[in-house]
Design an enzyme around this catalytic site. Structure first.
Site: not given
Length: 304
Positions: A158-159
């Site tokens: 979940k960049a």
């Protein structure tokens, strides 16, 4: 919320909201290298409870690991701070945002030498896609932007940088009068919503995209569990956009979006054009779980 009393946890310290600042040369601000989580806390009969906190913090740790960022805090410390941020801000329900970012010690694409920081904030947040979305459903379009190939950007993280892709898709959709976007993967199969996972219902069966381009959503996993408990068949397969058009029901899932029905895709009505029976059944089960109604899923709750 009263800005004079709000607090944010930053690197182990509690700061007034207005004092939780970073420098303009912060590495993550320039290059988008970092990761985050979104966690909801719901009002229950026993006080506010964060939903699936442990799973969210494991995904945060996994995201940092994928990005080769060493977390400077143990997960137990982060869990305690997430619970306390709800208490300190006197919130009955909340959206909690842990954020991992790199500091201003250096610039340049290689982040070596930049310190890792962690912030945790919380605020009230209602229905993500609008006040009527959960009850009446939303209109979506297939985006002209594709979701990343996993060898372009590792999609299980979940960049922060992943969300430029989502922002482009959402802005395009809303300029065209839609509520949300759905992205295909680089092979042309359905991946996910701009910030949600996706399910469709066809002939009583619950289908989800089999793709490496979508985030491993915690709400998605929750829906799979609730569906199996309800006796529904859940299957993963590659899904084409025209299969969406012909679905009996479509809905999006996510911490922010919760379970949001989709009633139209690309100006094509889905099913009867209103939220379907399976969607409403899963919505009811989901909100019962997050609000602590019944004992079956009590272990999903972490009380603040």
């Amino acid at each position: 919320m009263n800005e004079d009393t709000r607090q944010i946890w930053l690197d182990g310290q509690w700061l007034p909201w207005a004092e939780a600042r970073v420098h303009v040369t912060t590495h993550t601000l320039h290059y988008g290298y970092g990761c985050f989580e979104g966690i909801r806390a719901y009002a229950t009969a026993d006080g506010p409870a964060l939903f699936r906190l442990d799973e969210h913090l494991r995904r945060l740790a996994d995201s940092a690991h994928i990005l080769a960022i060493d977390l400077p805090f143990e997960r137990a410390t982060l869990a305690a701070a997430c619970r306390e941020v709800v208490r300190r801000n006197s919130l009955d329900s909340a959206y909690v945002r842990p954020l991992v970012f790199l500091g201003d010690e250096k610039l340049g694409v290689d982040p070596a030498g930049a310190a890792t920081h962690v912030a945790i904030a919380a605020w009230p947040w209602g229905a993500y896609l609008g006040g009527k979305a959960l009850d009446e459903g939303i209109r979506v379009r297939i985006s002209s932007y594709a979701r990343h190939h996993p060898n372009v950007q590792m999609c299980r993280a979940k960049a922060i940088s992943m969300y430029a892709n989502s922002i482009l898709a959402v802005r395009e959709a809303r300029r065209d009068g839609y509520d949300e976007a759905i992205l295909l993967d680089t092979e042309g199969y359905v991946a996910e919503g701009a910030s949600e996972n996706l399910f469709l219902v066809r002939d009583g069966e619950l289908l989800q995209p089999e793709t490496t381009s979508a985030l491993d959503g915690i709400t998605r996993r929750t829906v799979c569990t609730l569906a199996k408990t309800a006796g529904l068949t859940v299957r993963s397969k590659r899904i084409t956009r025209d299969e969406l058009y012909c679905a009996d029901e479509v809905f999006l899932t996510g911490t922010a979006a919760e379970i949001t029905p989709v009633v139209e895709v690309d100006r094509r009505r889905i099913g009867v054009g209103r939220p379907g029976a399976v969607t409403k059944q899963l919505q009811a089960a989901y909100f019962a779980a997050v609000r602590g109604e019944g004992a079956r899923y009590r272990d999903w709750l972490s009380f603040a």
